[in-house]
Design an enzyme around this catalytic site. Structure first.
Site, PDB file in Angstrom:
ATOM      1  N   ARG A 270      -2.271   4.797  -1.741  1.00 26.60           N
ATOM      2  CA  ARG A 270      -0.866   4.882  -0.872  1.00 26.60           C
ATOM      3  C   ARG A 270      -0.099   6.638  -1.071  1.00 26.60           C
ATOM      4  O   ARG A 270      -0.432   5.888   0.197  1.00 26.60           O
ATOM      5  CB  ARG A 270       0.089   4.341  -1.479  1.00 26.60           C
ATOM      6  CG  ARG A 270       0.376   2.203  -1.752  1.00 26.60           C
ATOM      7  CD  ARG A 270       0.582   1.875  -3.152  1.00 26.60           C
ATOM      8  NE  ARG A 270       0.089   0.495  -2.436  1.00 26.60           N
ATOM      9  CZ  ARG A 270       0.608  -0.487  -4.126  1.00 26.60           C
ATOM     10  NH1 ARG A 270       0.555   0.163  -4.881  1.00 26.60           N
ATOM     11  NH2 ARG A 270       0.100  -1.458  -3.461  1.00 26.60           N
ATOM     12  N   TYR A 408      -1.345  -1.807   5.661  1.00 22.86           N
ATOM     13  CA  TYR A 408      -2.441  -2.076   4.158  1.00 22.86           C
ATOM     14  C   TYR A 408      -1.844  -1.568   3.058  1.00 22.86           C
ATOM     15  O   TYR A 408      -0.677  -0.643   3.427  1.00 22.86           O
ATOM     16  CB  TYR A 408      -3.853  -2.360   5.406  1.00 22.86           C
ATOM     17  CG  TYR A 408      -3.663  -0.519   5.894  1.00 22.86           C
ATOM     18  CD1 TYR A 408      -5.437  -1.013   6.926  1.00 22.86           C
ATOM     19  CD2 TYR A 408      -3.299   0.524   6.158  1.00 22.86           C
ATOM     20  CE1 TYR A 408      -5.599   0.250   6.955  1.00 22.86           C
ATOM     21  CE2 TYR A 408      -3.799   1.223   6.745  1.00 22.86           C
ATOM     22  CZ  TYR A 408      -4.909   1.513   7.605  1.00 22.86           C
ATOM     23  OH  TYR A 408      -4.751   2.417   8.006  1.00 22.86           O
ATOM     24  N   GLU A 409      -2.866  -1.126   2.215  1.00 16.74           N
ATOM     25  CA  GLU A 409      -2.569  -0.683   0.373  1.00 16.74           C
ATOM     26  C   GLU A 409      -1.193  -1.080   0.588  1.00 16.74           C
ATOM     27  O   GLU A 409      -0.188  -0.654  -0.221  1.00 16.74           O
ATOM     28  CB  GLU A 409      -2.120   0.785   0.671  1.00 16.74           C
ATOM     29  CG  GLU A 409      -3.149   1.346   1.348  1.00 16.74           C
ATOM     30  CD  GLU A 409      -4.489   1.407   0.422  1.00 16.74           C
ATOM     31  OE1 GLU A 409      -4.358   1.285  -0.276  1.00 16.74           O
ATOM     32  OE2 GLU A 409      -5.610   2.090   1.177  1.00 16.74           O
ATOM     33  N   GLY A 410      -0.479  -2.247   0.537  1.00 14.43           N
ATOM     34  CA  GLY A 410       0.714  -3.524   0.106  1.00 14.43           C
ATOM     35  C   GLY A 410       1.547  -3.361   1.280  1.00 14.43           C
ATOM     36  O   GLY A 410       1.335  -2.090   1.640  1.00 14.43           O
TER      37      GLY A 410
END
Length: 601
Positions: A270, A408-410
């Site tokens: 993140r 992406y990355e949550g």
């Protein structure tokens, strides 16, 4: 020793309740000579190998992405974060952020390949692998001889990462596991040598990680390349495992530890994603300024039109804020790692705990910077007008590439809720005292406000007072929400999202002001008028967001006298004594951009 860490290093989330001095934060102006040399060599590589061949990435030239990655490996750029004993450069966290920042601005295709390989492809082995695993795999990954990929997401398991159905069954002789399942959206799948695969053993509650070499004769097959809106030349495929044999010694960490590995990898991912969105903003802003200076309409360069100047100022301001907050957090993480190592903790454990400590800031940065890069590219298209919509200019590809960063990355929605949820958990564990300050805010709301005229003679005196008040807004809203809903707060997602937006703006605005205050002290206010204008402009916009989201949150759960009192508190805490002239601030910023013909901060 633990007490020493607590005294000298601010804990994650403590920015909300602890005053930070500008001398105590790291800024891009603090880069060492070595870091500046590294930055320049990365920029040279990017301009020569990536930016000059941007069209090849847009035409889905996957082979060129792979060959560019090999060149990056030859230059040592894939091993920046890898310890020296495994063939890397063993650089600190700030330096790894710096490389990620400047290597990612030319094209999202290469940025994704680089991030997937160095982050989630290599890092789980360096941080969780056994000594044998690290010696076997990491040197090849650090040099670019081998490439890594990360197999977590499944058709039914996206944000709920621990719900994957891929199975791992131990063989009768106990020598290997057989993995069967389907993974999707796997970056680098088309040219990777080794996968980090997550699968469930039996009825285990949590998934387990495995290191799986990419051997098609071992039950591994793939779909064709996915055709995507952006990041077109990043290899993205579905991967199928059918009784794929994996030696028992290739289990990563311990059985059932996969979910923890996945979550910690995402924390690092993140903050690195935030870094990966910075140079894209600088490049888009520079291209927009150059075009605005060259484009003549009504016998005048469009860079002289107020409507265009406003856009350029906002683009530059957000980029500057993103830099300020990203490198502040990176150095906090680096300091935490160093403090842990000084205690005698292993590098692996120190890095894991260092990043985990700042998981809140990692989520904040991921959301803020990914949304800013999208807005920047969108305004870039607008400044170019019809030409911005054409593939002949770099704006439309920047816009398409930026779009994935919010997913992406949550997703940003997940990260918004995580940031507040993690902060509340830290408070419950006693790591961050939210209760004491929240009680003080409640008492302040009941008291009579001061009508004294404050002394605003020092730079940012009023702005720092406003930041303090914005923190009170968060404590007021989040504190009351926790009191009302307790453990059921998770179910009130819209309220969490509003609270998160307040938290994000506090961190970003404070970081920008602290960086600029430090700069002004070192160089003198006269030399940094544009940066002062950006810090004030960013805060002004942040106050508007906090006001709006605070009101939304309060009205959603408070009624009657409680609601009236909190809304009055919100009005008091978001009030300027001297309203800034926003148009004048934008003019200061844009005048510098137009004169320099580039992003120049």
């Amino acid at each position: 020793m633990a007490d020493t860490i607590e005294k000298n290093v601010t804990r994650g989330g403590q920015f909300l309740v602890k005053e930070t001095k500008c001398e105590d934060i790291f800024t891009p102006e603090d880069f060492s000579e070595e870091q500046l040399m590294m930055r320049d060599s990365v920029k040279e590589f990017v301009d020569k190998e990536l930016w000059a061949h941007k069209d090849r990435f847009e035409k889905k030239d996957y082979a060129y992405t792979e060959s560019s990655m090999r060149k990056a490996g030859e230059l040592g750029l894939l091993g920046v974060a890898v310890p020296e004993e495994y063939g890397g450069l063993g650089m600190g966290f700030v330096s790894t952020m710096l490389v990620c920042d400047y290597i990612s601005g030319a094209t999202g295709s290469f940025s994704t390949a680089f991030g997937a390989h160095t982050g989630i492809g290599t890092m789980p082995i360096t941080l969780y692998g056994s000594e044998e695993q690290k010696k076997k795999y990491v040197p090849k990954l650090a040099s670019g001889e081998w490439f890594g990929a990360y197999c977590l997401t499944e058709p039914g398991a996206g944000s709920d990462a621990n719900s994957g159905k891929t199975k791992a069954v131990l063989s009768e002789d106990g020598t290997h596991y057989k993995i069967t399942g389907q993974k999707m959206w796997i970056s680098n799948a088309g040219f990777c040598s080794v996968f980090i695969v997550f699968a469930r053993i039996g009825d285990d509650k949590n998934i387990t990680g495995f290191i799986v070499e990419n051997d098609p004769s071992n039950g591994i097959s793939m779909n064709e390349e996915e055709h995507k809106l952006g990041i077109r030349a990043s290899s993205t495929r579905q991967v199928f495992f059918n009784d794929t044999k994996v030696p028992v010694e290739n289990m990563l960490s311990e059985r059932g530890n996969g979910f923890k590995i996945a979550m910690n990898a995402l924390n690092v991912g993140r903050i690195k994603l935030a870094a990966a969105c910075l140079d894209a903003q600088r490049r888009v802003t520079t291209n927009a300024v150059k075009y605005a200076n060259e484009r003549i309409q009504f016998n005048t360069a469009i860079s002289s039109f107020g409507a265009i100047r406003s856009k350029l100022a906002e683009m530059a301001t957000n980029a500057y804020a993103g830099e300020s907050a990203s490198y502040r957090a990176a150095k906090d993480i680096e300091d935490r790692i160093a403090a842990r190592e000084a205690e005698g903790t292993s590098h692996q454990e120190a890095e894991l705990k260092g990043v985990e400590e700042y998981a809140i800031e990692c989520s904040i940065l991921k959301v803020a910077v990914s949304e800013d890069v999208q807005a920047c590219a969108d305004e870039g298209i607008q400044i170019f007008g019809g030409m911005g919509f054409s593939e002949d200019t770099p704006m439309e590809s920047a816009w398409r590439d930026a779009r994935i960063a919010r997913i992406y990355e949550g997703t940003n929605e997940i990260n918004r809720m995580l940031s507040v949820g993690m902060l509340i958990k830290k408070a419950m564990k006693g790591h961050v005292d939210l209760l004491g300050p929240a009680m003080k805010v409640s008492e302040e709301l009941m008291g009579i406000p001061s009508f004294d005229t404050p002394d605003f003679s020092e730079l940012f005196a009023e702005e720092k007072g406003i930041i303090t008040n914005l923190k009170k807004v968060f404590l007021m809203v989040a504190g009351s929400a926790v009191q009302k809903y307790g453990p059921d707060l998770d179910a009130h997602q819209q309220l969490l999202m509003a609270a998160s937006d307040i938290l994000i703006e506090i961190y970003m605005a404070e970081s920008t002001i602290l960086r600029t205050e430090k700069l002004a002290k070192n160089q003198g206010e006269a030399k940094v008028q544009e940066q002062i204008a950006m810090a004030k402009l960013y805060l002004y916009k942040a106050v508007d967001i906090v006001n709006s989201k605070g009101k939304e949150g309060i009205i959603s759960f408070a009624e009657g006298d409680e609601q009236r009192m909190m809304l009055m508190g919100l009005k008091r805490f978001t009030k300027y004594t001297n309203n800034p002239n926003v148009v004048a601030l934008r003019e200061v910023i844009t005048s510098k951009l137009v004169a320099e013909n580039e992003y120049c901060f």
